[in-house]
Design a protein around this motif. Structure first.
Motif, PDB file in Angstrom:
ATOM      1  N   GLU A 447       0.784  -1.301   0.109  1.00 40.95           N
ATOM      2  CA  GLU A 447       0.008  -0.134  -0.093  1.00 40.95           C
ATOM      3  C   GLU A 447       0.874   1.198  -0.147  1.00 40.95           C
ATOM      4  O   GLU A 447       0.518   2.180   0.817  1.00 40.95           O
ATOM      5  CB  GLU A 447      -0.963   0.027   1.287  1.00 40.95           C
ATOM      6  N   GLY A 448       1.792   1.284  -0.918  1.00 43.63           N
ATOM      7  CA  GLY A 448       2.709   2.427  -1.040  1.00 43.63           C
ATOM      8  C   GLY A 448       3.733   2.620  -0.124  1.00 43.63           C
ATOM      9  O   GLY A 448       4.329   3.555   0.032  1.00 43.63           O
ATOM     10  N   HIS A 449       4.191   1.746   0.747  1.00 43.53           N
ATOM     11  CA  HIS A 449       5.085   1.603   1.965  1.00 43.53           C
ATOM     12  C   HIS A 449       5.882   0.454   2.015  1.00 43.53           C
ATOM     13  O   HIS A 449       5.483  -0.399   1.235  1.00 43.53           O
ATOM     14  CB  HIS A 449       4.282   2.066   3.169  1.00 43.53           C
ATOM     15  N   TYR A 450       6.951   0.738   2.642  1.00 40.75           N
ATOM     16  CA  TYR A 450       7.791  -0.498   3.256  1.00 40.75           C
ATOM     17  C   TYR A 450       7.536  -0.493   4.564  1.00 40.75           C
ATOM     18  O   TYR A 450       8.528   0.216   5.380  1.00 40.75           O
ATOM     19  CB  TYR A 450       8.892  -0.393   2.789  1.00 40.75           C
ATOM     20  N   PRO A 451       6.485  -0.968   5.177  1.00 39.25           N
ATOM     21  CA  PRO A 451       6.107  -0.897   6.657  1.00 39.25           C
ATOM     22  C   PRO A 451       6.998  -1.380   7.535  1.00 39.25           C
ATOM     23  O   PRO A 451       7.797  -2.428   7.258  1.00 39.25           O
ATOM     24  CB  PRO A 451       4.621  -0.981   6.694  1.00 39.25           C
ATOM     25  N   HIS A 452       7.202  -0.635   8.881  1.00 37.47           N
ATOM     26  CA  HIS A 452       8.182  -1.507   9.990  1.00 37.47           C
ATOM     27  C   HIS A 452       6.993  -2.371  10.616  1.00 37.47           C
ATOM     28  O   HIS A 452       5.872  -2.218  10.621  1.00 37.47           O
ATOM     29  CB  HIS A 452       8.712  -0.566  10.765  1.00 37.47           C
ATOM     30  N   SER A 453       7.686  -3.052  11.397  1.00 39.60           N
ATOM     31  CA  SER A 453       7.020  -4.180  12.353  1.00 39.60           C
ATOM     32  C   SER A 453       8.131  -4.609  13.190  1.00 39.60           C
ATOM     33  O   SER A 453       9.402  -4.147  13.328  1.00 39.60           O
ATOM     34  CB  SER A 453       6.550  -5.229  11.692  1.00 39.60           C
ATOM     35  N   ASN A 454       7.630  -5.294  14.587  1.00 35.26           N
ATOM     36  CA  ASN A 454       8.339  -5.701  15.576  1.00 35.26           C
ATOM     37  C   ASN A 454       9.123  -4.538  16.246  1.00 35.26           C
ATOM     38  O   ASN A 454      10.322  -4.808  16.469  1.00 35.26           O
ATOM     39  CB  ASN A 454       9.317  -6.777  15.178  1.00 35.26           C
ATOM     40  N   THR A 455       8.551  -3.275  16.160  1.00 38.99           N
ATOM     41  CA  THR A 455       9.446  -2.122  16.650  1.00 38.99           C
ATOM     42  C   THR A 455       9.381  -2.229  18.414  1.00 38.99           C
ATOM     43  O   THR A 455       8.608  -2.743  18.962  1.00 38.99           O
ATOM     44  CB  THR A 455       8.813  -1.065  16.232  1.00 38.99           C
ATOM     45  N   THR A 456      10.657  -1.941  18.692  1.00 38.93           N
ATOM     46  CA  THR A 456      10.852  -1.967  20.282  1.00 38.93           C
ATOM     47  C   THR A 456      11.366  -0.648  20.635  1.00 38.93           C
ATOM     48  O   THR A 456      12.153   0.152  19.709  1.00 38.93           O
ATOM     49  CB  THR A 456      11.720  -3.179  20.853  1.00 38.93           C
ATOM     50  N   VAL A 457      11.395  -0.119  21.722  1.00 38.00           N
ATOM     51  CA  VAL A 457      12.100   1.422  22.240  1.00 38.00           C
ATOM     52  C   VAL A 457      12.848   1.062  23.422  1.00 38.00           C
ATOM     53  O   VAL A 457      12.383   0.234  23.977  1.00 38.00           O
ATOM     54  CB  VAL A 457      11.054   2.342  22.123  1.00 38.00           C
ATOM     55  N   ASN A 458      13.792   2.075  23.594  1.00 38.78           N
ATOM     56  CA  ASN A 458      14.296   2.129  25.256  1.00 38.78           C
ATOM     57  C   ASN A 458      13.790   3.634  25.457  1.00 38.78           C
ATOM     58  O   ASN A 458      13.531   4.643  24.496  1.00 38.78           O
ATOM     59  CB  ASN A 458      15.897   2.232  24.904  1.00 38.78           C
ATOM     60  N   LYS A 459      13.592   3.605  27.029  1.00 39.93           N
ATOM     61  CA  LYS A 459      13.199   4.956  27.393  1.00 39.93           C
ATOM     62  C   LYS A 459      14.042   5.709  28.072  1.00 39.93           C
ATOM     63  O   LYS A 459      14.862   5.054  28.801  1.00 39.93           O
ATOM     64  CB  LYS A 459      11.859   4.479  28.149  1.00 39.93           C
ATOM     65  N   LEU A 460      13.725   7.019  28.066  1.00 41.21           N
ATOM     66  CA  LEU A 460      14.673   7.685  29.004  1.00 41.21           C
ATOM     67  C   LEU A 460      14.165   8.913  29.526  1.00 41.21           C
ATOM     68  O   LEU A 460      12.977   9.489  28.709  1.00 41.21           O
ATOM     69  CB  LEU A 460      15.844   8.319  28.020  1.00 41.21           C
ATOM     70  N   ILE A 461      14.330   9.359  30.489  1.00 39.68           N
ATOM     71  CA  ILE A 461      13.741  10.840  31.179  1.00 39.68           C
ATOM     72  C   ILE A 461      14.743  11.929  30.949  1.00 39.68           C
ATOM     73  O   ILE A 461      16.034  11.841  31.126  1.00 39.68           O
ATOM     74  CB  ILE A 461      13.512  10.383  32.589  1.00 39.68           C
ATOM     75  N   GLU A 462      14.312  12.977  30.448  1.00 42.33           N
ATOM     76  CA  GLU A 462      15.046  14.169  30.176  1.00 42.33           C
ATOM     77  C   GLU A 462      14.129  15.313  30.254  1.00 42.33           C
ATOM     78  O   GLU A 462      13.079  15.437  29.684  1.00 42.33           O
ATOM     79  CB  GLU A 462      15.787  13.898  28.842  1.00 42.33           C
ATOM     80  N   LYS A 463      14.965  16.425  30.679  1.00 41.54           N
ATOM     81  CA  LYS A 463      14.426  17.800  30.465  1.00 41.54           C
ATOM     82  C   LYS A 463      14.942  18.476  29.053  1.00 41.54           C
ATOM     83  O   LYS A 463      16.057  18.515  28.808  1.00 41.54           O
ATOM     84  CB  LYS A 463      14.801  18.661  31.509  1.00 41.54           C
ATOM     85  N   ILE A 464      13.947  18.996  28.364  1.00 39.32           N
ATOM     86  CA  ILE A 464      13.991  19.486  27.167  1.00 39.32           C
ATOM     87  C   ILE A 464      13.564  20.665  26.935  1.00 39.32           C
ATOM     88  O   ILE A 464      12.181  20.904  27.392  1.00 39.32           O
ATOM     89  CB  ILE A 464      13.570  18.547  25.909  1.00 39.32           C
ATOM     90  N   VAL A 465      14.082  21.489  26.248  1.00 43.07           N
ATOM     91  CA  VAL A 465      13.501  22.933  25.914  1.00 43.07           C
ATOM     92  C   VAL A 465      12.905  22.621  24.445  1.00 43.07           C
ATOM     93  O   VAL A 465      13.401  22.539  23.649  1.00 43.07           O
ATOM     94  CB  VAL A 465      14.571  24.029  25.578  1.00 43.07           C
ATOM     95  N   PHE A 466      11.411  22.982  24.566  1.00 40.14           N
ATOM     96  CA  PHE A 466      10.676  22.909  23.438  1.00 40.14           C
ATOM     97  C   PHE A 466      10.418  24.385  22.847  1.00 40.14           C
ATOM     98  O   PHE A 466      10.357  25.421  23.633  1.00 40.14           O
ATOM     99  CB  PHE A 466       9.383  22.153  23.868  1.00 40.14           C
ATOM    100  N   LYS A 467      10.327  24.440  21.595  1.00 46.71           N
ATOM    101  CA  LYS A 467      10.270  25.768  21.107  1.00 46.71           C
ATOM    102  C   LYS A 467       8.786  26.308  20.843  1.00 46.71           C
ATOM    103  O   LYS A 467       8.057  25.700  20.915  1.00 46.71           O
ATOM    104  CB  LYS A 467      10.749  25.841  19.548  1.00 46.71           C
ATOM    105  N   LYS A 468       8.835  27.719  20.727  1.00 48.37           N
ATOM    106  CA  LYS A 468       7.469  28.308  20.619  1.00 48.37           C
ATOM    107  C   LYS A 468       6.855  27.930  19.399  1.00 48.37           C
ATOM    108  O   LYS A 468       7.628  27.821  18.276  1.00 48.37           O
ATOM    109  CB  LYS A 468       7.850  29.821  20.348  1.00 48.37           C
ATOM    110  N   GLY A 469       5.790  27.384  19.393  1.00 44.17           N
ATOM    111  CA  GLY A 469       4.989  26.900  18.330  1.00 44.17           C
ATOM    112  C   GLY A 469       4.967  25.448  18.275  1.00 44.17           C
ATOM    113  O   GLY A 469       4.169  24.665  17.558  1.00 44.17           O
ATOM    114  N   ASP A 470       5.630  24.730  18.899  1.00 41.76           N
ATOM    115  CA  ASP A 470       5.646  23.128  19.083  1.00 41.76           C
ATOM    116  C   ASP A 470       4.106  22.683  19.871  1.00 41.76           C
ATOM    117  O   ASP A 470       3.806  23.582  20.566  1.00 41.76           O
ATOM    118  CB  ASP A 470       6.764  22.706  20.180  1.00 41.76           C
TER     119      ASP A 470
END
Length: 576
Positions: A447-470
């Protein structure tokens, strides 16, 4: 004299009704009951109805890939077509010709709206009915008689793919087509309590003309899902049985026979009913059987819609209450199931009306081939698995944050009426962020893609400055399920798995080994902790110890020279 006037009035009313019914015969009814209306024929038919009956309005909505607009027909006996103003009523949305080679709903809907307008059938008091007569217009206009090789009629029909060869019943989340984007506008305008998407099946052979897919009840939500499973569907089936229409859940068996049982389809959000469930909408997908006569298939499609309307109308207050209540189930800090698997410990024995089957020699290959003997009918109990259990869960955050640069995702969130606000100034916030740990990518196009599967993630806690407009997106809103299914990368139909974030998967900078060798020595000398980890990894991993390039790359990726954006998922979770 008074008695004669009453008789005259009744006869006049009867003949007026008969004349109106005859004047609005559909092309299907005028033909041999094995022909489906062509696109312009149906539009002309609906236009003629709207001129005669003030209870019907036909509106042009957004464009499709064909260049033609989607047309939305609304039936309201009160002649008020302001849908936002009428949300106190039940809203029932019917979709037809998503697969134009499965046109049963086109002809059934034309007769249904005609019969409602003329009063031939009971007119609902509490329900407004909206119909998309042709969703896949491009496929509808691509008419032929051969692309549906396994199907018994009609004589000619449209093609499954749309003008760009997309299967529109795989496009609701990714919205690659104008059709899907226009559908989303219609869906949120109508805000349906109940949704019907008419189809024709493929697969095993059996006695039923009508099968159906209903939203998987656990995925839909506790009380609303149980109402669908335990009350609504059984009552609709009972009413159909009074009309001698047997029905059964969609038989998910391909290349085998149903006697050993089958499972309920888990309708992912790429599909119409799966998409509808993200907004707490009860979804049905009637699947008439491909080998049954077209006339019989149209009849049961008509009757299924009629009985669903009747049930919705009689129970509209309860359905609307359960929809509103449903979103409360999905609140911050509660667990949301991203991936499900069948629970084989929970099985229901159901009556099944089938044909005896066996194997015989193929005249083509000489090998064994499956066949069904339609002269040998049976009724037996078979196992039906329709309970799932969580395979992967995640805690619902209080909000998500998406940088304004990811406009492609933000546009789809806006299209689906997600509530969000933009930061008015640069803002420091503690968030949970994901690093993509692993994923698999399809090796062939889908369907027009080469989709991903079996995705896994690692998690981190962090303080981030988000910009005006985010964008700051709270999860305590009606679209909470949509957010979870699209923004959590491990969800099967997430925007990540549909390639929306593939830019983060590629490194933009690197190093020349002969230059970085000396710099790597300096990095380890300045960072004893890193050097200790490095030596430990060499000691524990022989393949790593024998691979100089891998060692250099490890030092690079653990240094300040490595770009932090690589594999960093740019959607952030606010936990507090």
């Amino acid at each position: 004299m008074e008695k004669n006037l009453i008789i005259y009035f009744l006869l006049t009313s009867f003949f007026t009704f008969s004349q109106k019914s005859d004047a609005f015969l559909t092309p299907y009814e005028k033909g041999n009951k094995n022909q489906t209306a062509m696109y312009q024929e149906a539009i002309d038919f609906y236009n003629s109805l709207t001129k005669e009956f003030k209870t019907i309005k036909l509106m042009e909505m957004g464009l499709t890939d064909s260049g033609e607009p989607l047309r939305l027909l609304i039936f309201n006996p009160e002649k008020d077509f302001d849908l936002k103003k009428n949300q106190n009523k039940a809203m029932l949305l019917i979709n037809n010709n998503i697969h134009p080679s499965e046109p049963d709903g086109v002809d059934a809907s034309m007769m249904l709206i005609r019969d409602l307008a003329t009063g031939k059938i009971t007119v609902p008091k509490n329900t407004i009915i909206a119909v998309i007569s042709f969703y896949n217009i491009g496929g509808t206009l691509n008419r032929n008689s051969f692309s549906r090789a396994n199907q018994n009629g009609p004589e000619s029909y449209g093609f499954r793919g749309n003008d760009r060869n997309f299967d529109l019943n795989r496009d609701f989340i990714k919205s690659d087509t104008k059709n899907a984007r226009s559908f989303a506008e219609i869906f949120h305008l109508v805000n349906p309590d109940v949704f019907i998407d008419n189809h024709v099946s493929n697969g095993a052979d059996y006695q039923y003309v009508l099968t159906y897919i209903q939203t998987q009840h656990q995925k839909l939500g506790n009380d609303l899902g149980n109402y669908l499973k335990d009350e609504m569907t059984p009552k609709i089936r009972t009413q159909l049985l009074k009309k001698k229409i047997e029905s059964i859940p969609y038989v998910t068996v391909y290349g085998a026979t149903p006697e050993k049982g089958f499972t309920q389809m888990m309708d992912l959000p790429r599909y119409s009913t799966g998409y509808a469930s993200l907004f707490h909408t009860i979804g049905y997908m009637p699947e008439t059987h491909m080998l049954k006569k077209y006339e019989d298939r149209v009849k049961v499609t008509y009757e299924f819609m009629l009985e669903t309307i009747a049930h919705t109308d009689a129970n509209y207050l309860k359905i609307k209450y359960l929809r509103t209540k449903n979103q409360i189930q999905f609140k911050p800090k509660s667990l949301y199931t991203l991936q499900w698997k069948i629970d084989s410990t929970k099985v229901e024995q159901i009556d099944f009306l089938g044909f005896e089957s066996g194997y015989k020699k193929s005249e083509i290959s000489g090998k064994d081939r499956l066949f069904y003997d339609q002269k040998k009918l049976f009724k037996k109990q078979i196992p039906y698995y329709h309970f799932y259990k969580p395979q992967k869960q995640v805690e619902i955050p209080s909000a998500y944050i998406i940088p304004k640069s990811w406009w492609n995702v933000i546009d789809l969130l806006k299209l689906n009426k997600v509530e969000m606000v933009q930061f008015e100034k640069d803002t420091l916030i503690e968030v949970e962020k994901y690093k993509i740990a692993d994923y698999k990518t399809a090796t062939s196009a889908y369907e027009g893609h080469y989709p991903h599967s079996n995705t896994t993630v690692n998690k981190l806690i962090e303080k981030i400055v988000f910009k005006k407009g985010d964008y700051f997106i709270p999860t305590q809103q009606f679209a909470v399920k949509y957010l979870m299914e699209t923004l959590e990368p491990e969800a099967p139909d997430s925007f990540f798995n549909w390639n929306f974030f593939d830019g983060i998967l590629q490194q933009k900078e690197g190093y020349s080994a002969y230059v970085f060798e000396d710099l790597a020595v300096e990095i380890l000398a300045k960072n004893p902790t890193l050097k200790e980890k490095f030596e430990k990894k060499k000691a524990e991993d022989k393949s790593f110890a024998d691979n100089g390039s891998a060692q250099l790359d490890w030092i690079y990726k653990n240094s300040e020279y490595y770009e932090s954006s690589h594999l960093t998922y740019p959607v952030y979770r606010v936990l507090n």
